[in-house]
Design an enzyme around this catalytic site. Structure first.
Site, mmCIF file in Angstrom:
data_model
loop_
_atom_site.group_PDB
_atom_site.id
_atom_site.type_symbol
_atom_site.label_atom_id
_atom_site.label_comp_id
_atom_site.label_asym_id
_atom_site.label_seq_id
_atom_site.Cartn_x
_atom_site.Cartn_y
_atom_site.Cartn_z
ATOM 1 N N ASP A 12 0.807 -1.224 0.000
ATOM 2 C CA ASP A 12 0.000 0.000 0.000
ATOM 3 C C ASP A 12 0.837 1.269 0.000
ATOM 4 O O ASP A 12 0.446 2.291 0.549
ATOM 5 C CB ASP A 12 -0.969 0.008 1.209
ATOM 6 C CG ASP A 12 -1.830 -1.241 1.229
ATOM 7 O OD1 ASP A 12 -2.234 -1.688 0.148
ATOM 8 O OD2 ASP A 12 -2.094 -1.765 2.327
ATOM 9 N N LYS A 15 1.825 1.953 -5.151
ATOM 10 C CA LYS A 15 2.356 1.348 -6.395
ATOM 11 C C LYS A 15 1.407 1.606 -7.571
ATOM 12 O O LYS A 15 1.844 1.958 -8.662
ATOM 13 C CB LYS A 15 2.534 -0.183 -6.207
ATOM 14 C CG LYS A 15 3.530 -0.542 -5.111
ATOM 15 C CD LYS A 15 3.596 -2.038 -4.887
ATOM 16 C CE LYS A 15 2.357 -2.632 -4.255
ATOM 17 N NZ LYS A 15 2.098 -2.225 -2.863
ATOM 18 N N GLY A 39 -4.467 -4.594 -3.612
ATOM 19 C CA GLY A 39 -5.482 -3.584 -3.901
ATOM 20 C C GLY A 39 -4.735 -2.355 -4.355
ATOM 21 O O GLY A 39 -4.048 -1.722 -3.557
ATOM 22 N N HIS A 40 -4.792 -2.055 -5.645
ATOM 23 C CA HIS A 40 -4.025 -0.937 -6.195
ATOM 24 C C HIS A 40 -4.997 0.136 -6.682
ATOM 25 O O HIS A 40 -5.907 -0.145 -7.453
ATOM 26 C CB HIS A 40 -3.141 -1.422 -7.361
ATOM 27 C CG HIS A 40 -2.086 -2.400 -6.920
ATOM 28 N ND1 HIS A 40 -1.198 -2.980 -7.779
ATOM 29 C CD2 HIS A 40 -1.782 -2.896 -5.696
ATOM 30 C CE1 HIS A 40 -0.404 -3.797 -7.094
ATOM 31 N NE2 HIS A 40 -0.742 -3.762 -5.830
ATOM 32 N N GLN A 223 1.954 -6.273 -3.014
ATOM 33 C CA GLN A 223 2.367 -6.351 -1.613
ATOM 34 C C GLN A 223 3.645 -5.522 -1.407
ATOM 35 O O GLN A 223 3.833 -4.562 -2.130
ATOM 36 C CB GLN A 223 2.585 -7.807 -1.163
ATOM 37 C CG GLN A 223 1.302 -8.630 -1.039
ATOM 38 C CD GLN A 223 0.745 -9.129 -2.355
ATOM 39 O OE1 GLN A 223 1.448 -9.802 -3.103
ATOM 40 N NE2 GLN A 223 -0.489 -8.815 -2.659
ATOM 41 N N ARG A 304 -5.391 0.399 8.405
ATOM 42 C CA ARG A 304 -3.953 0.131 8.330
ATOM 43 C C ARG A 304 -3.285 0.709 9.569
ATOM 44 O O ARG A 304 -3.581 1.845 9.967
ATOM 45 C CB ARG A 304 -3.361 0.771 7.079
ATOM 46 C CG ARG A 304 -3.917 0.175 5.791
ATOM 47 C CD ARG A 304 -3.369 0.928 4.571
ATOM 48 N NE ARG A 304 -3.949 0.422 3.343
ATOM 49 C CZ ARG A 304 -4.139 1.157 2.242
ATOM 50 N NH1 ARG A 304 -3.783 2.427 2.223
ATOM 51 N NH2 ARG A 304 -4.658 0.616 1.172
HETATM 52 P P1 GDP Z 1 -0.693 0.130 -3.550
HETATM 53 O O1 GDP Z 1 -1.257 -1.141 -2.992
HETATM 54 O O2 GDP Z 1 0.770 0.265 -3.302
HETATM 55 O O3 GDP Z 1 -1.054 0.359 -4.997
HETATM 56 O O4 GDP Z 1 -1.388 1.310 -2.725
HETATM 57 P P2 GDP Z 1 -2.961 1.470 -2.415
HETATM 58 O O5 GDP Z 1 -3.608 1.963 -3.662
HETATM 59 O O6 GDP Z 1 -3.499 0.254 -1.774
HETATM 60 O O7 GDP Z 1 -2.914 2.556 -1.289
HETATM 61 C C1 GDP Z 1 -2.401 3.824 -1.492
HETATM 62 C C2 GDP Z 1 -3.530 4.856 -1.248
HETATM 63 O O8 GDP Z 1 -2.985 6.149 -1.142
HETATM 64 C C3 GDP Z 1 -4.522 4.921 -2.405
HETATM 65 O O9 GDP Z 1 -5.779 5.243 -1.900
HETATM 66 C C4 GDP Z 1 -3.977 6.061 -3.265
HETATM 67 O O10 GDP Z 1 -4.983 6.703 -4.026
HETATM 68 C C5 GDP Z 1 -3.436 6.978 -2.208
HETATM 69 N N1 GDP Z 1 -2.257 7.749 -2.607
HETATM 70 C C6 GDP Z 1 -1.234 7.414 -3.429
HETATM 71 N N2 GDP Z 1 -0.286 8.368 -3.433
HETATM 72 C C7 GDP Z 1 -0.713 9.324 -2.579
HETATM 73 C C8 GDP Z 1 -0.147 10.560 -2.113
HETATM 74 O O11 GDP Z 1 0.949 10.953 -2.481
HETATM 75 N N3 GDP Z 1 -0.876 11.268 -1.194
HETATM 76 C C9 GDP Z 1 -2.089 10.847 -0.744
HETATM 77 N N4 GDP Z 1 -2.724 11.597 0.141
HETATM 78 N N5 GDP Z 1 -2.652 9.699 -1.165
HETATM 79 C C10 GDP Z 1 -1.961 8.939 -2.053
HETATM 80 P P1 IMO Z 2 -0.877 -4.346 -2.075
HETATM 81 O O1 IMO Z 2 -0.424 -4.910 -3.404
HETATM 82 C C1 IMO Z 2 -0.881 -4.749 2.254
HETATM 83 C C2 IMO Z 2 -1.018 -8.810 3.890
HETATM 84 C C3 IMO Z 2 -2.281 -9.242 4.601
HETATM 85 C C4 IMO Z 2 -1.705 -10.208 5.619
HETATM 86 C C5 IMO Z 2 -0.568 -10.874 4.858
HETATM 87 C C6 IMO Z 2 -0.931 -12.249 4.293
HETATM 88 O O2 IMO Z 2 -2.174 -3.628 -2.135
HETATM 89 O O3 IMO Z 2 0.215 -3.544 -1.460
HETATM 90 P P2 IMO Z 2 -2.426 -12.986 2.227
HETATM 91 O O4 IMO Z 2 -3.897 -12.790 1.961
HETATM 92 O O5 IMO Z 2 -1.537 -12.395 1.182
HETATM 93 O O6 IMO Z 2 -2.091 -14.421 2.523
HETATM 94 O O7 IMO Z 2 -2.169 -12.194 3.602
HETATM 95 O O8 IMO Z 2 -0.236 -9.991 3.791
HETATM 96 N N1 IMO Z 2 -1.217 -8.303 2.504
HETATM 97 C C7 IMO Z 2 -1.137 -7.019 2.166
HETATM 98 N N2 IMO Z 2 -0.929 -5.920 2.920
HETATM 99 N N3 IMO Z 2 -0.995 -4.620 0.915
HETATM 100 C C8 IMO Z 2 -1.183 -5.721 0.148
HETATM 101 O O9 IMO Z 2 -1.171 -5.659 -1.187
HETATM 102 C C9 IMO Z 2 -1.300 -6.989 0.765
HETATM 103 N N4 IMO Z 2 -1.505 -8.254 0.326
HETATM 104 C C10 IMO Z 2 -1.443 -9.053 1.397
HETATM 105 O O10 IMO Z 2 -2.928 -8.151 5.203
HETATM 106 O O11 IMO Z 2 -1.122 -9.477 6.681
HETATM 107 MG MG MG Z 3 -2.843 -1.763 -1.777
#
Ligand code: GDP
Ligand code: IMO
Ligand code: MG
Length: 423
Positions: A12, A15, A39-40, A223, A304
């Site tokens: 998170d 990416k 979850g991206h 991840q 988180r």
């Molecule tokens: P990923 O799993 O690495 O793709 O990240 P996620 O999408 O799960 O979580 C990142 C969250 O932060 C998402 O809701 C993005 O829209 C948001 N986000 C990304 N970059 C920024 C930033 O620079 N500032 C803020 N406030 N939000 C951001």
């Molecule tokens: P993105 O790509 C954050 C965590 C779960 C749990 C552990 C194992 O959005 O960054 P699993 O279901 O993979 O067997 O769970 O890994 N986890 C993540 N945490 N971002 C993710 O993906 C994750 N994918 C799995 O919360 O602690």
């Molecule tokens: Mg994510």
């Protein structure tokens, strides 16, 4: 050009946003590990896309690929393609490819994941998407592959062969084994197989051919580094290798072809699920970061856990991935915090360490040693270039860059594409 992007912390990091932004320069964007546990989030204008499986390069013109090292739930793929189609984004077989060797997540994997997690006295906090059990089957050579589900007879034969052991496993964990051969579920998978037959491809061949022809390929990690099944904080990890080298092994492309490895690094740290997080803030500051940064899981909706920037963990991520540059995200979230603390070392039973101990139970006992930096009050979300940042924010970036020893290439100050600039 071949670029690998991975999360440098616990996932998170942002990416999805950075992959979307960069994908305009790439012909192919490839997911190489994990599954719909990811979850991206991609935000363009007022549209927000939260995707679990489809690589984040889908909005621009890249072809997106799901590699053989992933575990793939075809129902999730169908849902995402249908959802995007409703918004006018057509992802047909010209735009999306799935490797024939990709392991399929079956309903019994999801069932087993949930049952096992509910029985653990010490939870991992998995996403309950069946990821671990699908990987167990891959390694045990008991998987159902993409090439199996597109051929009804082959799929049914394979399922019948595997069913007794799956039924026994579910029964053993106290579940209802009849779901393994549930007709409605089987029928659903047969239909999904028919639908996705045209999407089948050989990802390694496509990627290598593209590179031979001078085209650009982006590998999108899911991840984060410290959730890596080999190098992460076991047992609180996911079931795949999340680090950059894994992109080569899982896609099937030689390490000599890699041009750059970009780290996605959040300006603080978060973690979903269980496991050590030495700088975790269980106070108002943690709460503020969580609220301002909207730190709630994309996949499970869980909060988180939030903490200050952890340099020892970042140093380890740099060693594990060999990063050539960094995208620092969510700098805007740190506004109105003073001081801003950075963990530069740990105290482990009186010993000071500037690198994480290899054993997770020792990491869990580490107490952070902090250096304090001045904060800033300004809202950063409208900042368009580095020079317009308040001095304290610039100093924070320079400080981290100096300590990490890797160039900060991008800075992100909001979820949208335009809220990004070079340092
Ligand atoms: P990923 O799993 O690495 O793709 O990240 P996620 O999408 O799960 O979580 C990142 C969250 O932060 C998402 O809701 C993005 O829209 C948001 N986000 C990304 N970059 C920024 C930033 O620079 N500032 C803020 N406030 N939000 C951001
Ligand atoms: P993105 O790509 C954050 C965590 C779960 C749990 C552990 C194992 O959005 O960054 P699993 O279901 O993979 O067997 O769970 O890994 N986890 C993540 N945490 N971002 C993710 O993906 C994750 N994918 C799995 O919360 O602690
Ligand atoms: Mg994510």
């Amino acid at each position: 050009m071949f670029t690998i992007i991975t999360g440098a912390q616990f996932g998170d990091e942002g990416k999805g946003k950075i992959v979307d932004l960069m994908s305009g320069d790439y012909d192919l964007v490839v997911r190489f590990q994990g599954g719909d546990n990811a979850g991206h989030t991609v935000k363009v204008g007022e549209d927000v896309y939260k995707l679990h499986l489809i690589p984040s390069g889908f909005l621009l013109n890249s072809r997106v690929l799901i590699g053989p090292g992933t575990v793939m739930n075809p129902e999730v793929l169908a849902t995402e393609i249908d959802m995007l189609a409703e918004g006018g984004i057509k992802l047909d077989a010209k735009r999306v490819g799935v490797d024939a060797k990709t392991s399929i997540i079956m309903p019994y994997h999801i069932e087993l994941d949930g049952l096992r997690e509910s029985m653990r006295s010490e939870k991992i906090g998995t996403t309950k998407r069946g990821i671990g059990y699908a990987y167990i089957d891959k390694v045990a050579r008991d998987e159902i592959r993409m090439a199996d589900i597109v051929d009804k007879d082959r799929f049914l034969k394979r399922l019948e062969e595997l069913a007794p052991s799956k039924e026994a496993a579910i029964k053993d964990l106290g579940g209802d084994p009849s779901m393994v051969m549930d007709e409605a579920l089987i029928d659903k998978y047969v239909k999904l197989g028919e639908r996705f037959a045209p999407y089948i491809t050989d990802v390694s061949y496509e990627v290598n051919k593209a590179l031979d022809e001078g085209r650009n390929v982006l590998a999108e990690g899911a991840q984060g580094t410290h959730l890596d099944v080999i190098h992460g904080t076991q047992k609180f990890v996911t079931s795949s290798c999340t680090i950059a080298g894994s992109a080569c092994a899982n896609i099937g492309v030689g390490p000599t072809r890699v041009d750059s490895v970009l780290a996605i690094v959040k300006a603080y740290i978060t973690r979903v699920g269980e496991g050590p997080l030495p700088t975790e803030l269980l106070d108002d500051i943690g709460n503020q970061i969580q609220q301002v940064g909207r730190e709630f899981g994309t996949t499970t909706g869980r909060s988180r856990r939030c903490g200050w920037f952890d340099l020892p963990l970042l140093k380890k991520a740099i060693y594990l991935n060999g990063y050539t540059s960094i995208a620092l995200t969510k700098l805007d979230v740190l506004s109105n915090l003073d001081p801003i603390r950075v963990c530069v070392a740990y105290d482990l039973d009186g010993k000071v360490l500037d690198y994480p101990p290899e054993d997770t139970s020792e990491l869990a006992r580490c107490k952070p040693v902090y250096e304090d930096l001045a904060g800033w009050e300004n809202d950063l979300t409208g900042v368009k270039e580095f020079n317009d940042l308040p001095q304290a924010a610039k100093d924070y970036v320079f400080y981290l860059e100096g300590k990490m020893g890797v160039h900060v290439e991008y800075i992100s100050v909001g979820p949208a594409r335009e809220q990004t600039f070079n340092k």
